[in-house]
Design a protein around this motif. Sequence first.
Motif, PDB file in Angstrom:
ATOM      1  N   ILE A  51       0.840  -1.196   0.000  1.00  0.00           N
ATOM      2  CA  ILE A  51       0.000   0.000   0.000  1.00  0.00           C
ATOM      3  C   ILE A  51       0.878   1.250   0.000  1.00  0.00           C
ATOM      4  CG2 ILE A  51      -1.752   1.303   1.289  1.00  0.00           C
ATOM      5  CD1 ILE A  51      -2.837  -1.270   0.059  1.00  0.00           C
ATOM      6  N   ALA A  52       1.943   1.262   0.813  1.00  0.00           N
ATOM      7  CA  ALA A  52       2.836   2.428   0.877  1.00  0.00           C
ATOM      8  C   ALA A  52       3.472   2.698  -0.485  1.00  0.00           C
ATOM      9  CB  ALA A  52       3.909   2.211   1.937  1.00  0.00           C
ATOM     10  N   ALA A  53       3.908   1.645  -1.167  1.00  0.00           N
ATOM     11  CA  ALA A  53       4.509   1.802  -2.491  1.00  0.00           C
ATOM     12  C   ALA A  53       3.476   2.292  -3.499  1.00  0.00           C
ATOM     13  CB  ALA A  53       5.109   0.477  -2.944  1.00  0.00           C
ATOM     14  N   ARG A  54       2.253   1.780  -3.400  1.00  0.00           N
ATOM     15  CA  ARG A  54       1.191   2.199  -4.317  1.00  0.00           C
ATOM     16  C   ARG A  54       0.860   3.684  -4.121  1.00  0.00           C
ATOM     17  NH1 ARG A  54      -2.797  -1.415  -3.106  1.00  0.00           N
ATOM     18  NH2 ARG A  54      -1.752  -2.923  -4.405  1.00  0.00           N
ATOM     19  N   LEU A  55       0.822   4.133  -2.866  1.00  0.00           N
ATOM     20  CA  LEU A  55       0.518   5.537  -2.604  1.00  0.00           C
ATOM     21  C   LEU A  55       1.676   6.447  -3.007  1.00  0.00           C
ATOM     22  CD1 LEU A  55      -1.417   5.153   0.751  1.00  0.00           C
ATOM     23  CD2 LEU A  55      -2.351   5.835  -1.472  1.00  0.00           C
ATOM     24  N   GLN A  56       2.929   5.976  -2.887  1.00  0.00           N
ATOM     25  CA  GLN A  56       4.047   6.787  -3.383  1.00  0.00           C
ATOM     26  C   GLN A  56       3.991   6.877  -4.904  1.00  0.00           C
ATOM     27  OE1 GLN A  56       7.981   6.206  -1.786  1.00  0.00           O
ATOM     28  NE2 GLN A  56       8.931   7.218  -3.514  1.00  0.00           N
ATOM     29  N   LEU A  57       3.608   5.802  -5.557  1.00  0.00           N
ATOM     30  CA  LEU A  57       3.449   5.820  -7.009  1.00  0.00           C
ATOM     31  C   LEU A  57       2.342   6.797  -7.399  1.00  0.00           C
ATOM     32  CD1 LEU A  57       4.423   4.594  -9.673  1.00  0.00           C
ATOM     33  CD2 LEU A  57       2.784   2.734  -9.328  1.00  0.00           C
ATOM     34  N   ALA A  58       1.262   6.840  -6.626  1.00  0.00           N
ATOM     35  CA  ALA A  58       0.191   7.816  -6.881  1.00  0.00           C
ATOM     36  C   ALA A  58       0.733   9.241  -6.764  1.00  0.00           C
ATOM     37  CB  ALA A  58      -0.963   7.607  -5.896  1.00  0.00           C
ATOM     38  N   CYS A  59       1.608   9.477  -5.793  1.00  0.00           N
ATOM     39  CA  CYS A  59       2.245  10.794  -5.646  1.00  0.00           C
ATOM     40  C   CYS A  59       3.070  11.135  -6.879  1.00  0.00           C
ATOM     41  CB  CYS A  59       3.149  10.824  -4.416  1.00  0.00           C
ATOM     42  SG  CYS A  59       2.308  10.807  -2.848  1.00  0.00           S
ATOM     43  N   MET A  60       3.821  10.156  -7.387  1.00  0.00           N
ATOM     44  CA  MET A  60       4.663  10.411  -8.557  1.00  0.00           C
ATOM     45  C   MET A  60       3.808  10.731  -9.780  1.00  0.00           C
ATOM     46  SD  MET A  60       7.905   7.835  -8.117  1.00  0.00           S
ATOM     47  CE  MET A  60       6.993   6.321  -7.848  1.00  0.00           C
ATOM     48  N   GLU A  83      -6.767   5.922  -9.593  1.00  0.00           N
ATOM     49  CA  GLU A  83      -6.901   4.463  -9.629  1.00  0.00           C
ATOM     50  C   GLU A  83      -6.017   3.804  -8.575  1.00  0.00           C
ATOM     51  OE1 GLU A  83      -7.126   2.240 -13.109  1.00  0.00           O
ATOM     52  OE2 GLU A  83      -9.030   3.233 -13.513  1.00  0.00           O
ATOM     53  N   LEU A  84      -4.813   4.333  -8.396  1.00  0.00           N
ATOM     54  CA  LEU A  84      -3.903   3.781  -7.392  1.00  0.00           C
ATOM     55  C   LEU A  84      -4.425   4.014  -5.981  1.00  0.00           C
ATOM     56  CD1 LEU A  84      -0.589   4.873  -9.112  1.00  0.00           C
ATOM     57  CD2 LEU A  84      -1.296   2.510  -8.684  1.00  0.00           C
ATOM     58  N   VAL A  85      -4.999   5.182  -5.732  1.00  0.00           N
ATOM     59  CA  VAL A  85      -5.570   5.463  -4.408  1.00  0.00           C
ATOM     60  C   VAL A  85      -6.770   4.558  -4.160  1.00  0.00           C
ATOM     61  CG1 VAL A  85      -6.742   7.210  -2.999  1.00  0.00           C
ATOM     62  CG2 VAL A  85      -4.687   7.822  -4.273  1.00  0.00           C
ATOM     63  N   ARG A  86      -7.611   4.369  -5.168  1.00  0.00           N
ATOM     64  CA  ARG A  86      -8.754   3.450  -5.015  1.00  0.00           C
ATOM     65  C   ARG A  86      -8.292   2.038  -4.679  1.00  0.00           C
ATOM     66  NH1 ARG A  86     -10.771   5.694  -9.936  1.00  0.00           N
ATOM     67  NH2 ARG A  86     -12.245   7.341  -9.434  1.00  0.00           N
ATOM     68  N   GLY A  87      -7.170   1.624  -5.237  1.00  0.00           N
ATOM     69  CA  GLY A  87      -6.627   0.298  -4.976  1.00  0.00           C
ATOM     70  C   GLY A  87      -5.941   0.180  -3.622  1.00  0.00           C
ATOM     71  N   SER A  88      -5.885   1.276  -2.876  1.00  0.00           N
ATOM     72  CA  SER A  88      -5.217   1.283  -1.571  1.00  0.00           C
ATOM     73  C   SER A  88      -6.192   1.204  -0.414  1.00  0.00           C
ATOM     74  CB  SER A  88      -4.370   2.558  -1.444  1.00  0.00           C
ATOM     75  OG  SER A  88      -3.421   2.620  -2.470  1.00  0.00           O
ATOM     76  N   TRP A  89      -7.464   0.986  -0.694  1.00  0.00           N
ATOM     77  CA  TRP A  89      -8.483   0.922   0.359  1.00  0.00           C
ATOM     78  C   TRP A  89      -8.273  -0.329   1.201  1.00  0.00           C
ATOM     79  CZ3 TRP A  89     -11.269   5.240  -0.949  1.00  0.00           C
ATOM     80  CH2 TRP A  89     -12.206   5.661  -0.012  1.00  0.00           C
ATOM     81  N   LEU A  94      -4.185   3.192   8.423  1.00  0.00           N
ATOM     82  CA  LEU A  94      -3.008   3.310   7.576  1.00  0.00           C
ATOM     83  C   LEU A  94      -1.778   3.532   8.450  1.00  0.00           C
ATOM     84  CD1 LEU A  94      -4.371   5.615   4.723  1.00  0.00           C
ATOM     85  CD2 LEU A  94      -4.061   3.153   4.658  1.00  0.00           C
ATOM     86  N   THR A  95      -0.642   3.012   8.011  1.00  0.00           N
ATOM     87  CA  THR A  95       0.613   3.250   8.734  1.00  0.00           C
ATOM     88  C   THR A  95       1.018   4.704   8.538  1.00  0.00           C
ATOM     89  OG1 THR A  95       2.016   2.687   6.843  1.00  0.00           O
ATOM     90  CG2 THR A  95       1.353   0.867   8.321  1.00  0.00           C
ATOM     91  N   ASP A  96       1.998   5.151   9.292  1.00  0.00           N
ATOM     92  CA  ASP A  96       2.472   6.535   9.164  1.00  0.00           C
ATOM     93  C   ASP A  96       2.981   6.817   7.752  1.00  0.00           C
ATOM     94  OD1 ASP A  96       1.843   7.052  11.801  1.00  0.00           O
ATOM     95  OD2 ASP A  96       3.881   6.687  12.532  1.00  0.00           O
ATOM     96  N   GLU A  97       3.732   5.879   7.190  1.00  0.00           N
ATOM     97  CA  GLU A  97       4.258   6.039   5.830  1.00  0.00           C
ATOM     98  C   GLU A  97       3.117   6.125   4.811  1.00  0.00           C
ATOM     99  OE1 GLU A  97       7.086   3.647   2.624  1.00  0.00           O
ATOM    100  OE2 GLU A  97       6.905   2.898   4.668  1.00  0.00           O
TER     101      GLU A  97
END
Length: 135
Positions: A51-60, A83-89, A94-97
């Motif tokens: 999830i953390a990697a997916r949300l960083q990818l969403a940031c990029m 789409e990446l944020v939707r996939g992070s549900w 959520l962790t701090d990261e």
Amino acid sequence: ECLRGQDTLLVPYGKVEQGGKIVTSEDCGKEMHTHLYSVHPRLQHLQAPTIAARLQLACMYASTSSLLPEPRTRMTGEETAMELVRGSWVNRCLTDEEMTNLRRAAVLGRRCAGLVLLCHELEQSACQLGFLHHP
């Protein structure tokens, strides 16, 4: 988890800034954390293992987005970020990261109201039952 012969992309963990620059620690003695993304063999999009990697990818994607769709995904960066944020549900806090990356995606995607609202909704959903996890 990486499959043999599959293309991968190693990205350092850090704060994503506008334009896709990733700011990491300047302490050269400190251990550098990374995310390993794999390229889907048929669809050619990046896949995040956590999830953390997916949300960083969403940031990029949000930070490098333009009004024109990307040829590979046929979506703008902000649409891909959504789409990446939707996939992070998830049905946990959520962790701090993860929370840091989620909030950063909302800031970087401020031109796209849908992304900002989606990030807010995910944050509210993740915090809603926090008292069950942190008594």
